[in-house]
Write a protein that holds these residues in place. Structure first.
Motif, short mmCIF file in Angstrom:
data_model
loop_
_atom_site.label_atom_id
_atom_site.label_comp_id
_atom_site.label_asym_id
_atom_site.label_seq_id
_atom_site.Cartn_x
_atom_site.Cartn_y
_atom_site.Cartn_z
N LEU A 7 0.83 -1.20 0.00
CA LEU A 7 0.00 0.00 0.00
C LEU A 7 0.87 1.25 0.00
N GLU A 8 0.39 2.27 -0.66
CA GLU A 8 1.11 3.54 -0.70
C GLU A 8 1.29 4.09 0.72
N GLY A 9 2.46 4.62 0.97
CA GLY A 9 2.72 5.25 2.26
C GLY A 9 3.29 4.32 3.30
N LYS A 10 3.41 3.03 2.99
CA LYS A 10 3.97 2.08 3.95
C LYS A 10 5.48 1.98 3.73
N SER A 11 6.24 2.22 4.80
CA SER A 11 7.70 2.23 4.70
C SER A 11 8.28 0.81 4.82
N GLU A 12 9.16 0.47 3.91
CA GLU A 12 9.79 -0.85 3.94
C GLU A 12 10.76 -1.00 5.10
N THR A 13 11.13 0.11 5.72
CA THR A 13 12.05 0.04 6.87
C THR A 13 11.31 -0.35 8.16
N ASP A 14 9.98 -0.24 8.13
CA ASP A 14 9.18 -0.67 9.28
C ASP A 14 9.26 -2.19 9.38
N PRO A 15 9.70 -2.72 10.54
CA PRO A 15 9.87 -4.18 10.67
C PRO A 15 8.60 -4.96 10.36
N GLU A 16 7.44 -4.42 10.77
CA GLU A 16 6.19 -5.13 10.52
C GLU A 16 5.88 -5.17 9.03
N VAL A 17 6.20 -4.06 8.34
CA VAL A 17 5.98 -4.01 6.89
C VAL A 17 6.98 -4.91 6.18
N ALA A 18 8.21 -4.91 6.65
CA ALA A 18 9.29 -5.68 6.00
C ALA A 18 9.00 -7.17 5.98
N LYS A 19 8.22 -7.66 6.95
CA LYS A 19 7.89 -9.08 6.97
C LYS A 19 7.19 -9.52 5.69
N PHE A 20 6.53 -8.57 5.04
CA PHE A 20 5.74 -8.90 3.85
C PHE A 20 6.42 -8.47 2.56
N ARG A 21 7.73 -8.23 2.61
CA ARG A 21 8.43 -7.69 1.45
C ARG A 21 8.31 -8.60 0.23
N ASP A 22 8.19 -9.90 0.45
CA ASP A 22 8.09 -10.82 -0.68
C ASP A 22 6.74 -10.71 -1.40
N TYR A 23 5.81 -9.98 -0.81
CA TYR A 23 4.49 -9.84 -1.41
C TYR A 23 4.23 -8.42 -1.94
N PHE A 24 5.28 -7.61 -1.98
CA PHE A 24 5.11 -6.24 -2.47
C PHE A 24 4.86 -6.19 -3.97
N ASP A 25 5.31 -7.19 -4.69
CA ASP A 25 5.08 -7.27 -6.14
C ASP A 25 4.90 -8.74 -6.48
N TYR A 26 3.71 -9.25 -6.21
CA TYR A 26 3.49 -10.69 -6.25
C TYR A 26 2.22 -11.01 -7.02
N ASP A 27 2.27 -12.04 -7.83
CA ASP A 27 1.05 -12.63 -8.37
C ASP A 27 1.29 -14.11 -8.62
N GLU A 28 0.20 -14.86 -8.56
CA GLU A 28 0.29 -16.31 -8.72
C GLU A 28 -1.09 -16.82 -9.12
N PRO A 29 -1.15 -17.85 -9.97
CA PRO A 29 -2.46 -18.41 -10.34
C PRO A 29 -3.27 -18.77 -9.10
N LEU A 30 -4.50 -18.29 -9.07
CA LEU A 30 -5.33 -18.39 -7.88
C LEU A 30 -5.47 -19.83 -7.38
N ALA A 31 -5.74 -20.74 -8.29
CA ALA A 31 -6.00 -22.13 -7.90
C ALA A 31 -4.76 -22.84 -7.38
N ARG A 32 -3.56 -22.26 -7.62
CA ARG A 32 -2.33 -22.93 -7.21
C ARG A 32 -1.61 -22.22 -6.07
N VAL A 33 -2.25 -21.22 -5.47
CA VAL A 33 -1.61 -20.51 -4.35
C VAL A 33 -1.58 -21.42 -3.13
N PRO A 34 -0.39 -21.73 -2.60
CA PRO A 34 -0.33 -22.58 -1.39
C PRO A 34 -0.97 -21.89 -0.20
N SER A 35 -1.39 -22.71 0.73
CA SER A 35 -2.10 -22.21 1.91
C SER A 35 -1.33 -21.11 2.63
#
Length: 789
Positions: A202-230
């Motif tokens: 989301l706009e305005g969220k700093s990547e230096t924030d530890p809580e935000v950084a946990k999700f860094r792998d999902y900042f630019d992510y897409d995957e076929p819906l039916a094959r997304v692991p749990s």
């Protein structure tokens, strides 16, 4: 009900008569463990897994049937229930399909389409769609009307212009199509198969924030819906709930500017319409676009995200349940004197000694670490306790200062060995030390039951006692704790809590009844998990025991207040009595089948005490000789098997993991090190290993074996002791990559493999799946970020 019976029979792939029998037993109050073990003849041998599936599906189908009745009544009251609609509703297999059919008839707020119909514009909409050669502007002129005047004098719906009338046509057609159950289901299934789950920061969220950084792998992510692991789906949904990520449903191919999207093309195809340059085709195209963008895109995304979440939660709950089962059925150390150490630094190490029966006999607090550093004093205190009570095992909690406390225990063991050697001139059996999970110990310590069990003991010391007891008998101790607090699941706070609690409750129930319970030593929480025993009856059993002494036989259960014949039938077979009046009371043979055993005794001319454990004698007996109308051959076979190994414990033998000396912290790890550890948690993508360095390492599925592994549980389970090799260490992110592939791949082993999907316990990582061989470098890349498009 017969329709439900037939559907269950098809789904579980058994006979309808088996389903009917099982449903009657369940409706009569019988529990799954009881039916699975003692009513095999009645159900045709349905096992506990089939019965659990039946129980769950039965509840769903009954709810569906009840809802179907409500929907039929509501539509009938509107005078719109046709024979075709009644048939379609009767044939719905899911709640979603039923709600799709009910959608056009639901009472809803007054929509723009309804307003347009009220003003008589629907005939124009039907006319233009049926004949697109008509000129919309010319046709709409005849449908203009003065604006609506509301009761308060304000202006309501306004169809006084041709533009407004044509907008009404758009609203009528788009609403109609959006409520077309067949179209909605078709779009939903197409997008489930081909759509993408896409997320970004989301706009305005700093990547230096530890809580935000946990999700860094999902900042630019897409995957076929039916094959997304749990685990990835739940990570994205968690990020969205925390307002860190934006998640959306993306079409498989983005629409080109000015051209209809694939979804709009699907709608047009379903309607049997295509743009042919006719006078009304532009209007109809606008209606199709409106139906998708305004009416269907958001609702379809909501439905598919709900489906994705539901599927992901099922997997997550199953993983939690499987891990809990493994933990509950872990090897018990048995009746040994155990010293429990609950590590702490400034607050000290809490010490509790329990005797072979689990009774707390002594407590202390020592301060070997910062700030007092009273190492020698701590050793002296622990040595005195060990000598006084004859300690045989030391259980060390795996929390803060666990490794440091493990060192202290190691020195204590050496000290005790040297002292024994000096006093007796020969070494005695060494005390063993084991690091155990302390998850949930603090929850138990502060619980009402703990205060009743140890009323005069400090809360902190109760935790040490719990750590000691869970080594003696993990099942008996862990049932005192809410399963959700035991900590062997991932994303457990993100899943449906009632479903999680229900599933974990059934796991505990199944485990307790699979092992059996000692009637004269079991706690009330343990007894309450026995088939048929409620919490109040379990407490009544303990009160009776405290008042009258140990039970001598199972029949005495009927003397307990509130425990009637039905409860006795459900519970008696799972309760064990050691040293009682009847040797059969120590076995899993149900009292109702004791007459069968009497016939066996009469046939063999051997008393029951001599029969028990005599496999050579029992294997020669023909079960058909002892079967009758009530108890058939299946039951007799079970009785003979129980007599062969009376009171057998299905749990494995007790073993101890050995931590490497000098490896106390993640900083001590080096690539190439070979260590021993305990599996603390298992997910589909890998296994987490406790190495005693305060941070679990991860063996990804690609590193579990020299073969393709789709689910880590194929190779390991919670509590297993494994040898691993350190592949990667990321100190900054506290991630440890491990491998169990220590030797060369055996000849002929498949090289098909998976890419690294996880990066640490409770962390998030989302690289693509791959069938390529995963080299060590792939693990390093996974710890960073393999998600690249």
């Amino acid at each position: 009900m017969q329709k439900i019976i037939q559907q269950l029979a098809r789904e579980i792939q058994v006979g309808a008569h088996q389903i009917t029998a099982a449903v009657e037993l369940l409706d009569g109050g019988a529990t799954v463990p009881f039916i699975a073990r003692y009513r095999k003849e009645v159900t045709g041998g349905l096992d506990d897994i089939q019965l659990r599936e039946l129980e769950t599906r039965l509840a769903y189908l009954r709810e569906l049937d009840d809802r179907r009745g409500v929907v039929l009544k509501a539509i009938d009251e509107q005078g719109k229930l046709t024979d075709a609609l009644r048939l379609a509703i009767a044939q719905t297999a899911t709640k979603q399909e039923l709600e799709d059919l009910y959608l056009p008839f639901k009472q809803k707020r007054r929509t723009k389409g309804q307003m347009a119909r009220e003003f008589g514009i629907e005939p124009l909409a039907d006319k233009l769609f049926a004949d697109p050669t008509l000129d919309p502007v010319a046709e709409a002129a005849a449908f203009t009307k003065p604006p609506e005047v509301l009761d308060d004098g304000k202006t309501g719906a306004d169809f006084s212009t041709v533009t407004a009338v044509l907008d009404g046509v758009r609203d009528i057609l788009s609403e109609r199509w959006a409520e077309d159950a067949a179209l909605v289901q078709q779009l939903r299934e197409w997008l489930w198969a081909e759509g993408l789950l896409r997320s970004s920061k989301l706009e305005g969220k700093s990547e230096t924030d530890p809580e935000v950084a946990k999700f860094r792998d999902y900042f630019d992510y897409d995957e076929p819906l039916a094959r997304v692991p749990s685990h990835r789906a739940l990570a994205v949904f968690r990020g969205r709930a925390l307002d860190i990520l934006e998640a959306r449903l993306a079409l498989p191919v983005p629409p080109e500017p000015g051209k209809p999207s694939l979804a709009e093309g699907r709608i047009a195809q379903h309607l049997g319409w295509s743009h042919a340059g006719r006078a009304a085709d532009d209007l109809i195209r606008k209606c199709v676009a409106w139906a998708w963008r305004v009416k269907l895109s958001l609702s379809t995304e909501r439905d598919l995200f709900a489906r994705l979440r539901e599927d992901a939660e099922k997997v997550a709950i199953k993983v939690f349940a499987d891990n809990l089962r493994d933990l509950l059925l872990a090897a018990p150390a048995g009746p040994r004197v155990v010293m429990g150490l609950d590590p702490g630094i400034r607050t000290g190490v809490k010490v509790a000694v329990v005797d072979a029966t689990g009774k707390l006999v002594d407590t202390a607090t020592v301060f070997p670490h910062e700030p007092r550093k009273d190492w020698d004093g701590a050793l002296h205190t622990l040595a005195k306790l060990s000598e006084k009570h004859g300690v045989q095992l030391i259980a060390i909690g795996n929390g803060t200062a666990s490794r440091e406390t493990d060192k202290l225990a190691g020195e204590l063991i050496k000290l005790m060995q040297n002292k024994a050697l000096a006093q007796a001139g020969q070494a005695q059996a060494a005390i063993e030390k084991i690091v155990v999970s302390e998850a949930g110990a603090s929850v138990y310590s502060a619980s009402e039951y703990a205060s009743q069990e140890m009323p005069d003991v400090d809360v902190s010391l109760r935790g040490a006692a719990s750590i000691a007891r869970r080594l003696q008998d993990p099942l008996a101790e862990l049932v005192k704790i809410d399963p959700k607090s035991i900590g062997v699941g991932q994303y457990q706070h993100d899943v449906n809590q009632s479903e999680l609690a229900r599933t974990l409750g059934t796991v505990v129930e199944d485990c307790v009844n699979a092992v059996g319970v000692d009637l004269n030593t079991a706690s009330a929480p343990l007894l309450s998990r026995v088939s048929g025993l409620s919490a109040s009856v379990a407490k009544a059993v303990v009160r009776w025991r405290d008042t009258h002494g140990a039970f001598k036989n199972r029949k005495q259960l009927l003397d307990v207040a509130g425990l009637g014949a039905k409860t006795f039938e459900q519970s008696a077979g799972f309760l064990r009595i050691r040293g009682g009046d009847n040797p059969l009371d120590l076995t899993g043979v149900h009292p109702e089948t004791y007459p069968v055993v009497e016939r066996i005794i009469e046939h063999t001319q051997a008393p029951v005490a001599q029969l028990m454990g005599r496999a050579d004698m029992l294997k020669q007996l023909r079960p058909e000789l002892f079967a009758n109308e009530r108890f058939g051959v299946i039951t007799v076979k079970d009785i003979l098997a129980e007599l062969e190994k009376p009171g057998r414990d299905p749990r494995p033998d007790f073993k101890v993991a050995r931590f490497n000396e000098g490896v106390d912290d993640i900083k001590d790890l080096r690539e190439g090190m070979v260590l021993e550890g305990t599996v603390s948690n298992v997910a589909q993508f890998g296994a987490f290993i406790d190495l005693g360095v305060h941070q679990d390492g991860l063996v990804h599925v690609s590193q579990l074996a020299h073969k393709f592994v789709s689910d880590a549980r194929e190779v390991v389970k919670t509590g297993d002791i494994v040898t691993v090799k350190v592949m990667e260490v990321d100190i900054e992110r506290k991630r440890i990559g491990l491998s169990m592939k220590l030797g060369a791949a055996p000849r002929g082993a498949s090289v098909r493999d998976n890419r690294f999907e996880g990066a640490g316990r409770g962390q998030h990582s989302i690289p693509r799946n791959s069938n390529a061989q995963a080299a060590p470098s792939a693990m390093a890349a996974a710890f960073a970020k393999l998600q690249r498009r």
